[in-house]
Structures are given as structure tokens and as C-alpha cells.
Design a protein around this motif. Structure first.
Motif, mmCIF file in Angstrom:
data_model
loop_
_atom_site.group_PDB
_atom_site.id
_atom_site.type_symbol
_atom_site.label_atom_id
_atom_site.label_comp_id
_atom_site.label_asym_id
_atom_site.label_seq_id
_atom_site.Cartn_x
_atom_site.Cartn_y
_atom_site.Cartn_z
ATOM 1 N N GLN A 1 0.844 -1.313 0.006
ATOM 2 C CA GLN A 1 0.027 0.005 0.060
ATOM 3 C C GLN A 1 0.804 1.170 -0.107
ATOM 4 O OE1 GLN A 1 -2.899 -0.054 2.884
ATOM 5 N NE2 GLN A 1 -3.648 2.169 2.667
ATOM 6 N N ALA A 2 1.968 1.082 0.794
ATOM 7 C CA ALA A 2 2.979 2.292 0.659
ATOM 8 C C ALA A 2 3.276 2.716 -0.614
ATOM 9 C CB ALA A 2 4.095 1.980 1.688
ATOM 10 N N ILE A 3 3.733 1.904 -1.349
ATOM 11 C CA ILE A 3 4.321 1.834 -2.646
ATOM 12 C C ILE A 3 3.143 2.181 -3.706
ATOM 13 C CG2 ILE A 3 4.984 0.567 -4.779
ATOM 14 C CD1 ILE A 3 6.695 -1.129 -2.893
ATOM 15 N N ASP A 4 1.858 1.866 -3.328
ATOM 16 C CA ASP A 4 0.888 2.188 -4.273
ATOM 17 C C ASP A 4 0.629 3.618 -4.105
ATOM 18 O OD1 ASP A 4 -1.539 1.682 -5.922
ATOM 19 O OD2 ASP A 4 -2.558 2.261 -4.073
ATOM 20 N N ARG A 5 0.853 4.182 -2.924
ATOM 21 C CA ARG A 5 0.607 5.687 -2.577
ATOM 22 C C ARG A 5 1.562 6.556 -3.155
ATOM 23 N NH1 ARG A 5 -3.352 3.135 -1.652
ATOM 24 N NH2 ARG A 5 -4.826 3.592 0.038
ATOM 25 N N ASP A 6 2.928 5.835 -2.883
ATOM 26 C CA ASP A 6 4.139 6.679 -3.317
ATOM 27 C C ASP A 6 5.005 5.664 -4.302
ATOM 28 O OD1 ASP A 6 6.224 8.229 -4.343
ATOM 29 O OD2 ASP A 6 6.521 9.111 -2.221
ATOM 30 N N PRO A 7 4.970 5.656 -5.456
ATOM 31 C CA PRO A 7 5.707 4.659 -6.218
ATOM 32 C C PRO A 7 7.258 4.816 -6.106
ATOM 33 C CG PRO A 7 3.989 4.836 -7.719
ATOM 34 C CD PRO A 7 3.948 5.857 -6.478
ATOM 35 N N THR A 8 7.588 6.021 -5.695
ATOM 36 C CA THR A 8 8.964 6.261 -5.533
ATOM 37 C C THR A 8 9.498 6.134 -4.281
ATOM 38 O OG1 THR A 8 8.650 8.545 -5.190
ATOM 39 C CG2 THR A 8 8.878 7.927 -7.496
ATOM 40 N N TYR A 9 8.676 5.865 -3.117
ATOM 41 C CA TYR A 9 9.083 5.773 -1.887
ATOM 42 C C TYR A 9 10.011 4.373 -1.587
ATOM 43 C CZ TYR A 9 8.996 5.756 3.260
ATOM 44 O OH TYR A 9 9.286 5.922 4.466
#
Length: 151
Positions: free
Chosen positions: A47-55
Motif C-alpha cells: 500500500q505504501a508503494i501504491d501511494r508513492d511508487p518512488t518511496y
């Protein structure tokens, strides 16, 4: 456990914060929470990657998650993505471990050679551990499991 419950509450109020989701994923791996299964942390990282694919920290966390799960191809992919998105030597060191566990010591050493500080203690330790075979592919055999009644 109360801290994890508070993080879950925060994540529900701020569902678009990749830092919070990554932190929640880490916390749920460390605490045996009765209402959260093992895959909850995996879902937090995704979900973190979904929210910010560059994180990149979430990619690195996924690399560790899959390394622990012995899904080395996925671990490799996520460590490589973490590096691609800006992770540093810690991700390269972890990737080198995974590559060695996959039986590719030359690529593991090449990955360590890409570290910004080749004299860093963690880089040196990983290099020595790979040389010593501590990250060689694990193959379970019957002698690894003692018979009932044997120490």
C-alpha cells in the motif's frame, strides 16, 4: 501491542502516507498481534508503494520481507527497485546477501563493489560472510532434523 493499535488507527486516518504505512508494516512484524496476520505487514508495504511508487524504504522493506520468506527472486526484485529509487548501501548489502543465497556469488560481490563506501564495516562483513559460505543456498536434508528424543 497498544502502540501497534495506535499506528493502525493513524494509518486509517492518513491512508496516503507511505512513511506511516511502511512503519506500520515494520511494527507488525515485530509484535505478535492477535488480530493482525503475518501478511498484514506485506499489505502495508504494498500500500505504501501504491501511494508513492518512488518511496524506496517500502521497496527495501519488501525485499527483507521476501528474503525472510525465502522467496529470493521477489526479494531481489524489491531490493533492486529500492536501489533504483534511491536506496543506498544498506539495500546493496541486503541484495548481495540474497544473490549469494541464490547461488550467484560473483553478482553478490559485484553488487558490493557498487557500494559508495567499500571500506564500510557492514560491506566488509558481508563480503567475508559470503566468502565463508554463510549466505550459500540452504538445502535442507534429513540430518538437519533430529529424531524424537535426541538432543
Amino acid at each position: 501491542m497498544q502502540d501497534v493499535d495506535e499506528l493502525v488507527e493513524l494509518a486509517s486516518r492518513f491512508p496516503d502516507d507511505p512513511y506511516l504505512l511502511d512503519l506500520l508494516g515494520d511494527a507488525t512484524q515485530l509484535v505478535d498481534h492477535p488480530s493482525l496476520d503475518r501478511d498484514y505487514s506485506l499489505r502495508c508495504y504494498l500500500q505504501a508503494i501504491d501511494r508513492d511508487p518512488t518511496y524506496w524504504p517500502a521497496y527495501k522493506s519488501l525485499g527483507h520481507w521476501f528474503d525472510i520468506s525465502e522467496e529470493f527472486l521477489k526479494a531481489r526484485l524489491y531490493f533492486e527497485l529500492a536501489i533504483e529509487h534511491g536506496a543506498g548501501d544498506r539495500a546493496r548489502i541486503a541484495l548481495a546477501s540474497v544473490l549469494a543465497q541464490m547461488g550467484n556469488k560473483p553478482m553478490a560481490f559485484a553488487t558490493l563493489d557498487q557500494c559508495d563506501d567499500n571500506e564500510d564495516l557492514d560491506v566488509t562483513v558481508m563480503r567475508d560472510e559470503i566468502v565463508d559460505g554463510l549466505h550459500d543456498p540452504y538445502t535442507k536434508n534429513d540430518s538437519d532434523t533430529p529424531n524424537c528424543g535426541e538432543p
